[in-house]
Design an enzyme around this catalytic site. Structure first.
Site, PDB file in Angstrom:
ATOM      1  N   ASP A 179       0.848  -1.183   0.000  1.00 36.79           N
ATOM      2  CA  ASP A 179       0.000   0.000   0.000  1.00 36.79           C
ATOM      3  C   ASP A 179       0.895   1.249   0.000  1.00 36.79           C
ATOM      4  OD1 ASP A 179      -3.013   0.824   0.301  1.00 36.79           O
ATOM      5  OD2 ASP A 179      -1.953   2.058   1.761  1.00 36.79           O
ATOM      6  N   TYR A 312      -2.966  10.374   1.763  1.00 34.55           N
ATOM      7  CA  TYR A 312      -3.443  10.591   0.408  1.00 34.55           C
ATOM      8  C   TYR A 312      -3.381  12.028  -0.077  1.00 34.55           C
ATOM      9  CZ  TYR A 312      -4.602   5.751   0.340  1.00 34.55           C
ATOM     10  OH  TYR A 312      -4.492   4.388   0.381  1.00 34.55           O
ATOM     11  N   HIS A 361      -5.039  -7.499  -0.641  1.00 39.25           N
ATOM     12  CA  HIS A 361      -4.183  -6.321  -0.520  1.00 39.25           C
ATOM     13  C   HIS A 361      -3.326  -6.336   0.747  1.00 39.25           C
ATOM     14  CE1 HIS A 361      -3.045  -2.216  -1.452  1.00 39.25           C
ATOM     15  NE2 HIS A 361      -3.464  -1.794  -0.270  1.00 39.25           N
TER      16      HIS A 361
END
Length: 383
Positions: A179, A312, A361
């Site tokens: 990630d 982000y 993930h």
């Protein structure tokens, strides 16, 4: 700036746990939407069951004890408090390895692989595969929070990680992550290519802009086409959380910091979407206690807003191709994650690529043995 490294121990006051229990007891639940299924978000019935377990059975003190069994420290780097686990191997020839988590994860992701990586002899492995582990919390996450200032890009985080390894006396080391960690780890190689032995990631590091031209799509394997399809689905159906976190993280933070159930729902939405197989609820794939301990690290230090902000609020365009550091790079592509070799090769020196037939993930949480095996195999030839 002080270069001092301070010992750290997690000691959450009982009043904070009592406050959490009271908030859970007084949750104001929304009415379920028609169907009450995952198509509209986290189902009310499923979340109620998780929260009931959180209220009545989950034991934070046991989780706290498990975390405190590993040496933990804090230090200030570039104006930011950084928390990290430092677990040395009993093997004298062990290789230093830096592990970086992602969002909505934490250092909790790695708890099940610490033992096998640091002490393979005790876990049925070859002692020559041993690692000294350094596992930092990303700036703004958990005990590395709150974030002190703006600008914590993946390259700035990587520079901080290199400084951390310097302070710990590690001249040569490897880097691994998934990630956000899969974006930070190659940047560590770019920041110190003369010091990084190798970079290993689970999941891709460079992605195509979609839609992919038909002529290019025609040259792809079925697995590559499936990855492109899932990238397109992500951009169309799941990108909303990034849009919110990268533009209005403070507005989001009020709800997530005040409501433990709201925060758990926000995190669990992604665990359901990104674990494999997707139709199975995340608590049937990853242990409930692990999921809740991970959520607790966001709750206890009130860091969901700063984690979102750092995670982000990154500059750069989707599909941008960074410079290749030349550092040997290995990729573990789990079945439900997205990794396309032809794109990763544009910015990395790929020397090992493993396509797995299972897993999603969250490699360290879903497939710890598979991840451990691939990390060992990748670094074995680089020692």
């Amino acid at each position: 700036m002080s270069n001092d490294i301070q010992r750290f121990r997690i000691e959450i006051p009982q009043r904070d746990l009592d406050d959490l229990r009271e908030r859970l007891d007084k949750t104001r639940w929304p009415a379920p939407l028609p169907g009450d299924d995952w198509d509209t978000g986290v189902p009310t019935a499923w979340l109620r069951d998780m929260v009931e377990y959180w209220r009545t059975e989950y034991n934070w003190r046991a989780a706290e004890t498990e975390l405190n069994a590993h040496n933990q420290f804090t230090t200030e780097i570039d104006g930011q408090r950084i928390h990290f686990l430092h677990v040395r191997s009993p093997e004298p020839g062990a290789m230093p390895l830096l592990l970086t988590h992602g969002w909505p994860g934490s250092v909790v992701e790695f708890l099940d692989i610490i033992g096998p990586l640091t002490d393979p002899r005790a876990h049925g492995g070859d002692p020559r595969d041993a690692f000294h582990l350094v596992i930092p919390s990303l700036p703004g996450f958990g005990f590395s929070g709150p974030v002190a200032e703006a600008g914590w890009t993946t390259s700035r985080i990587a520079a901080a990680w290199v400084e951390l390894m310097t302070r710990l006396g590690y001249e040569r080391f490897g880097a691994q992550g998934g990630d956000i960690g899969a974006a930070v780890s190659p940047e560590v190689g770019r920041a110190a290519p003369d010091r990084v032995i190798g970079v290993h990631v689970n999941g891709g590091t460079t992605f195509p802009q979609v839609p992919v031209p038909e002529a290019e799509l025609a040259t792809m394997t079925d697995r590559e086409k499936d990855s492109v399809r899932r990238i397109e689905a992500f951009m169309n159906e799941e990108f909303g959380y990034i849009a919110i976190q990268s533009t209005r993280p403070q507005t989001l933070a009020y709800g997530l910091t005040d409501s433990p159930v709201g925060q758990l729902a926000w995190i669990m939405d992604k665990f359901r979407e990104w674990t494999h197989p997707r139709p199975v609820t995340p608590d049937k794939i990853i242990d409930r206690d692990r999921l809740l301990t991970n959520a607790m690290l966001y709750w206890l230090d009130a860091t969901p807003g700063t984690a979102a902000y750092v995670g982000y609020a990154q500059p750069g365009d989707w599909g941008a191709v960074p410079q290749d550091s030349g550092v040997p790079t290995g990729v573990l592509a789990l079945a439900h994650d997205v990794a396309i070799r032809r794109y990763d090769e544009r910015s990395n020196t790929i020397v090992r690529w493993t396509d797995a037939d299972r897993g999603g993930h969250f490699a360290a949480l879903e497939e710890p043995e598979l991840l451990t095996t691939d990390i060992r195999a990748f670094f074995r030839d680089l020692r």
